[in-house]
Scaffold this motif. Structure first.
Motif, mmCIF file in Angstrom:
data_model
loop_
_atom_site.group_PDB
_atom_site.id
_atom_site.type_symbol
_atom_site.label_atom_id
_atom_site.label_comp_id
_atom_site.label_asym_id
_atom_site.label_seq_id
_atom_site.Cartn_x
_atom_site.Cartn_y
_atom_site.Cartn_z
ATOM 1 N N GLN A 3 4.385 9.009 0.204
ATOM 2 C CA GLN A 3 3.638 7.738 0.886
ATOM 3 C C GLN A 3 4.429 6.837 -0.471
ATOM 4 O OE1 GLN A 3 -0.605 7.462 1.481
ATOM 5 N NE2 GLN A 3 -0.964 8.735 3.200
ATOM 6 N N VAL A 4 4.846 5.801 0.147
ATOM 7 C CA VAL A 4 5.621 4.818 -1.030
ATOM 8 C C VAL A 4 4.585 3.047 -1.495
ATOM 9 C CG1 VAL A 4 7.892 6.133 -0.622
ATOM 10 C CG2 VAL A 4 7.026 3.548 0.969
ATOM 11 N N ALA A 5 4.869 2.974 -2.094
ATOM 12 C CA ALA A 5 3.892 1.674 -2.292
ATOM 13 C C ALA A 5 4.837 0.457 -1.787
ATOM 14 C CB ALA A 5 3.701 1.334 -3.663
ATOM 15 N N VAL A 6 4.663 -0.399 -1.348
ATOM 16 C CA VAL A 6 5.097 -1.907 -1.320
ATOM 17 C C VAL A 6 4.472 -2.756 -2.001
ATOM 18 C CG1 VAL A 6 5.478 -0.484 1.189
ATOM 19 C CG2 VAL A 6 3.276 -2.139 0.829
ATOM 20 N N THR A 7 5.704 -3.911 -1.986
ATOM 21 C CA THR A 7 4.580 -5.087 -2.639
ATOM 22 C C THR A 7 5.723 -6.498 -1.243
ATOM 23 O OG1 THR A 7 5.645 -4.264 -4.235
ATOM 24 C CG2 THR A 7 5.931 -6.487 -4.252
#
Length: 228
Positions: A3-7
Motif C-alpha cells: 500500500q502507498v500513501a496518497v496526497t
C-alpha cells in the motif's frame, strides 16, 4: 500487496465531470490534465489541481458513442502530441469496431481557448479477434502501441478475468484508415490480485495506464489499483 500513501493536490468540478471516465496528463506538461465523462462528447481541459476547467465540444460524426477512456502521447501520424479518446464502452449495443478518436494537443488547446467545437484529426478503428467486448481500460504505450482492457460481465460465479488486447504501433501508423484486428495479449485475473476475494467490484477493470518507461502497467478497479 503493498500500500502507498496518497496526497490530495486538488479537486475536480463535479458539474463538469459528473461521471469521470478518463483522465490523462498533457504530454510534457505535468501541470495540465485532460478528462472525459462517460458517454459525453466533450473533453475537459484543466490544470493539474482541477482549477481553470474548460469544456471542448467534440464533433464525432455519430450519435452512437460510449466514450470510456483517453490517453496521451506522440501522435504517430504527424509530429507533436495527441490525445486519444477510446469509444470503447458497451452501452447496451454491440459494434463491429471500436473507434479511437485522435486530437492533436495544439488543436485541443486552441479549441479550449476559442470555445469552438473540435473534430478528430483521425479516427482509428479497432476490432476484437473474438467478438465485441465492453472495455473501460485503454492506454497508449510509450512505444505507440494501443492497448484495450475489457470489463467483463459479472455472474453468480463472480467477475471473469479482464482480457488485454494490443495493436502494434507500426500497423495503425502505416494504415490509419484501415480496420485493424487487435492481438490478444493475456487474461488478467484481478480476483487473485485483490486483497478481498469476495468484493466483486474490486475485480472489474475500469482503467488502464503505463508508466513513463513502459515497463509497468497500472490497472484500476472499483476498489483497487494494481501495478503489474
Amino acid at each position: 500487496m503493498g500500500q502507498v500513501a496518497v496526497t490530495q493536490i486538488g479537486s475536480l468540478d463535479g458539474a463538469l465531470l459528473p461521471e469521470l471516465s478518463g483522465l490523462a496528463q498533457a504530454p510534457g506538461d505535468p501541470e495540465r490534465l485532460y478528462a472525459v465523462n462517460d458517454s459525453d462528447p466533450a473533453l475537459i481541459v484543466m490544470r493539474a489541481d482541477g482549477s481553470s476547467p474548460r469544456r471542448v465540444e467534440l464533433e464525432l460524426g455519430t450519435s452512437r458513442f460510449d466514450l470510456e477512456a483517453l490517453s496521451s502521447g506522440p501522435c504517430g501520424l504527424w509530429p507533436g502530441a495527441c490525445v486519444f479518446v477510446a469509444d470503447s464502452g458497451g452501452n447496451n449495443f454491440e459494434r463491429d469496431t471500436v473507434p479511437v478518436y485522435v486530437f492533436p494537443v495544439d488543436a485541443l488547446e486552441a479549441a479550449a481557448s476559442s470555445g469552438e467545437a473540435l473534430r478528430p484529426s483521425a479516427t482509428l478503428r479497432l476490432r476484437y479477434p473474438d467478438g465485441p467486448h465492453d472495455a473501460e481500460g485503454f492506454a497508449l504505450h510509450p512505444n505507440g502501441d494501443l492497448y484495450l482492457l475489457t470489463k467483463e460481465d459479472v455472474s453468480l460465479a463472480g467477475a471473469p478475468p479482464a482480457r488485454l488486447y494490443r495493436l502494434r504501433a507500426e500497423r495503425w501508423q502505416a494504415e490509419p484508415e484501415a480496420v485493424h484486428t487487435l492481438g490478444y495479449v493475456a487474461d488478467l485475473e484481478l480476483r487473485d490480485l485483490s486483497a478481498n476475494a469476495l468484493d466483486v467490484f474490486s475485480h472489474i477493470a475500469t482503467a488502464l495506464d503505463f508508466s513513463d518507461d513502459g515497463e509497468r502497467l497500472l490497472v484500476l478497479t472499483y476498489g483497487d489499483a494494481f501495478e503489474l
